[in-house]
Write a protein that holds these residues in place. Structure first.
Motif, PDB file in Angstrom:
ATOM      1  N   SER A 206     -11.261   6.828  -1.996  1.00 34.36           N
ATOM      2  CA  SER A 206     -10.497   6.805  -0.817  1.00 34.36           C
ATOM      3  C   SER A 206      -9.457   5.434  -1.049  1.00 34.36           C
ATOM      4  N   ASP A 207     -10.215   4.494  -1.641  1.00 36.57           N
ATOM      5  CA  ASP A 207      -9.605   3.167  -1.883  1.00 36.57           C
ATOM      6  C   ASP A 207      -8.280   3.434  -2.891  1.00 36.57           C
ATOM      7  N   VAL A 208      -8.756   4.413  -3.906  1.00 40.96           N
ATOM      8  CA  VAL A 208      -7.635   4.336  -4.780  1.00 40.96           C
ATOM      9  C   VAL A 208      -6.455   5.358  -4.197  1.00 40.96           C
ATOM     10  N   VAL A 209      -6.841   6.202  -3.382  1.00 44.40           N
ATOM     11  CA  VAL A 209      -5.827   7.135  -2.731  1.00 44.40           C
ATOM     12  C   VAL A 209      -5.213   6.074  -1.737  1.00 44.40           C
ATOM     13  N   ASP A 210      -5.577   5.344  -1.124  1.00 43.54           N
ATOM     14  CA  ASP A 210      -4.698   4.324  -0.255  1.00 43.54           C
ATOM     15  C   ASP A 210      -3.834   3.528  -1.060  1.00 43.54           C
ATOM     16  N   GLU A 211      -4.320   3.083  -2.268  1.00 44.83           N
ATOM     17  CA  GLU A 211      -3.560   2.144  -2.890  1.00 44.83           C
ATOM     18  C   GLU A 211      -2.280   3.174  -3.521  1.00 44.83           C
ATOM     19  N   LEU A 212      -2.490   4.256  -3.886  1.00 48.60           N
ATOM     20  CA  LEU A 212      -1.568   5.265  -4.379  1.00 48.60           C
ATOM     21  C   LEU A 212      -0.454   5.513  -3.089  1.00 48.60           C
ATOM     22  N   ASP A 213      -1.021   5.619  -1.944  1.00 50.31           N
ATOM     23  CA  ASP A 213      -0.280   6.011  -0.755  1.00 50.31           C
ATOM     24  C   ASP A 213       1.035   4.820  -0.648  1.00 50.31           C
ATOM     25  N   ARG A 214       0.495   3.267  -0.939  1.00 47.39           N
ATOM     26  CA  ARG A 214       1.347   2.213  -0.759  1.00 47.39           C
ATOM     27  C   ARG A 214       2.137   2.193  -1.960  1.00 47.39           C
TER      28      ARG A 214
END
Length: 239
Positions: A206-214
């Motif tokens: 989830s944290d990796v996907v959040d960072e990819l979002d940004r």
């Protein structure tokens, strides 16, 4: 009326950030990190600073929570400097051509596939992905979290660089250190995002996907395909 503690803490943090950015050279460092993570030696060359002066400015920025330095997952002697997730708004977007980017990682089972799906969803433009040591299948948790966020990873298996056919990509985005530090057989500008491998620690998906979002937002804005960052996903969309 008493000052709200949370609001006060937020103002203190913002004041610290503004003080850190009150220097032309530190602003130049932040601008260089807007799109791509850099090694200290790369930053020193880009902004024209000696290693000692760069170290001082990075210390100020790190203490203000603007940047973080992380060891490479490939060459442990190497460090990457990147903007923190809590800091995006004060950087100056860099202009870049990105109409059909290629996202690369080691196994092409999670990060690069997720990034390509996000790019297509966010911009409506095509993207491809590949890995220099492709896995046998897309990681099931990548498929699950993608579906929860309205993304389609497709039905194909992970592929290597040799499977990339057709028009050459106009931008290469490495989303892992190993891919960045290996030889990718493509002639195109490069951007690097030093991101941990969620397959090695599924709790970090989830944290990796959040960072990819940004980061996809920053890239799309810099390429002129997005005028403002997308709002954060609703809680129900998170894993």
């Amino acid at each position: 009326m008493p000052v709200d503690g949370g609001s006060h803490d937020s103002r203190v943090h913002r004041a610290r950030v503004h003080r850190a950015l009150g220097d032309v050279q530190r602003l130049a460092i932040v601008d260089e990190l807007w799109l791509s993570d850099r090694t200290p030696s790369e930053l020193a060359q880009l902004v024209g600073l000696s290693s000692n002066h760069l170290a001082f400015h990075l210390k100020v920025l790190a203490e203000a929570g603007v940047v973080v330095r992380t060891p490479s997952a490939g060459d442990a002697r190497r460090r990457y400097v990147k903007l923190t997730g809590a800091f995006d708004a004060s950087a100056s977007p860099r202009s870049i051509v990105a109409g059909s980017p290629l996202f690369i990682c080691t196994r092409n089972s999670a990060r690069s596939r997720l990034a390509a799906a996000m790019w297509e969803s966010r911009t409506g433009l095509p993207a491809r992905s590949a890995g220099h040591r492709p896995a046998g299948q897309v990681h099931p948790q990548a498929v699950t979290i993608a579906r929860r966020r309205g993304l389609d990873l497709g039905s194909g298996r992970p592929c290597g660089y040799g499977a990339i056919k057709g028009p050459p990509p106009d931008l290469i985005v490495s989303v892992c250190d190993l891919a960045n530090e290996s030889d990718a057989p493509f002639e195109a500008p490069r951007v690097h995002w030093s991101m941990p491998d969620p397959v090695a620690d599924p709790a970090r998906f989830s944290d990796v996907v959040d960072e990819l979002d940004r980061r996809i937002d920053r890239l799309a804005m810099s390429a002129g395909h997005l005028t403002a960052p997308r709002s954060e996903p609703a809680d129900g969309a998170r894993s």
